[in-house]
Design an enzyme around this catalytic site. Structure first.
Site, PDB file in Angstrom:
ATOM      1  N   SER A 155       0.625  -1.078   0.030  1.00 54.33           N
ATOM      2  CA  SER A 155       0.036   0.028  -0.054  1.00 54.33           C
ATOM      3  C   SER A 155       1.065   1.413   0.082  1.00 54.33           C
ATOM      4  O   SER A 155       0.230   2.375  -0.330  1.00 54.33           O
ATOM      5  CB  SER A 155      -0.696   0.077   1.241  1.00 54.33           C
ATOM      6  N   TYR A 166      -4.697  -3.929  -6.234  1.00 55.00           N
ATOM      7  CA  TYR A 166      -4.455  -4.403  -4.999  1.00 55.00           C
ATOM      8  C   TYR A 166      -3.825  -3.317  -3.973  1.00 55.00           C
ATOM      9  O   TYR A 166      -4.314  -3.037  -2.977  1.00 55.00           O
ATOM     10  CB  TYR A 166      -3.632  -5.427  -4.842  1.00 55.00           C
TER      11      TYR A 166
END
Length: 261
Positions: A155, A166
């Site tokens: 992330s 994702y």
């Protein structure tokens, strides 16, 4: 000084109620078991009831307290039903661990809108739905609570090619936790994201490090190699307990030094 009792008072979840989503597989399963071992009553949520029952059975066999519930976080009706069952059979929640996740490594130029949506529906929308319902309980009870999310170092970093859905879904998850931390502090709620690096979620997959090309496959980026799943569970227990009352709004990486480079 009884050091055993002192440390036990710092690291326990006795008398607390926790719900773990996606608890029938991956890194969420050891979190559910870790919560129970620390003394919490655990609602084991999973989109396959048989898997939720398996994990709940293992918790009870070890002397813990658990309730399996069918929970598809991408389906609002399923979320509402699971929280109604939780309220009726366990009571208000003190801890929510958003552990449900979906990951696909489809090449970006071949990715369909449906694949993009599925990733975000589970990883971000599902966490929103569950966090919303958990926060209703935490605010109404007046006890405050803890909201945690299973994110990934993907992330914050480009880990592998083909993860353009994702990574953003988990980055949004981080932002959701930070905003909850800010807005609900007045209600005694803490919120944090846990960002695993190369830690096996199960025998066949490493969270954020599946087959592919990119820095996630470079051994030099993980000087301690692959990490044990219990590291995530222990961090979740720590962040949920009495020793972490001043930790909120954080992205906490557990990556064996991967993000140091």
């Amino acid at each position: 000084m009884d050091r055993g009792k002192t440390f036990e008072s710092w690291f326990h979840l006795t008398g607390l109620n926790a719900l773990v989503t996606g608890a029938g597989t991956g890194l969420a399963e050891p979190v559910a078991k870790g919560f129970a071992e620390a003394g919490a009553t655990v609602v084991v949520g999973h989109h396959e009831l048989a898997e939720a029952e398996r994990v709940a059975g293992a918790i009870e066999a070890a002397g813990g307290k658990a309730l399996p519930v069918l929970l598809n976080v991408a389906d609002e009706a399923s979320v509402l039903a699971a929280f109604e069952t939780t309220k009726a059979k366990v009571g208000d929640l003190d801890i929510l661990f958003n552990g449900a996740m979906y990951q696909s490594g489809a090449p970006f130029l071949e990715m369909t809108a449906a694949q993009w949506d599925q990733m975000h529906d589970t990883n971000l929308r599902g966490a929103f739905l569950c966090s919303r319902e958990a926060l209703k309980m935490m605010v109404a009870s007046g006890r405050g609570g803890r909201v945690l999310a299973l994110s990934t170092i993907g992330s914050l970093h480009a880990v592998l090619s083909g993860h353009q859905a994702y990574g953003p879904s988990k980055a949004g998850l981080n932002a959701l936790m930070r905003n909850i931390a800010f807005d609900f502090a007045k209600h005694g709620v803490r919120a944090n994201s846990i960002l695993p690096g190369p830690i096996p979620g199960n025998a066949a997959k490493i969270d954020g490090f599946v087959q592919g090309k990119g820095p996630g496959q470079d051994p030099a980026r993980a000087p301690f190699g692959h990490g044990p799943p219990h590291e995530v569970a222990r961090m979740a227990v720590f962040l949920s307990g009495p020793s972490a009352t001043y930790i909120s709004g954080q992205n906490i990486a557990i990556d064996g030094g991967w993000s140091a480079l």
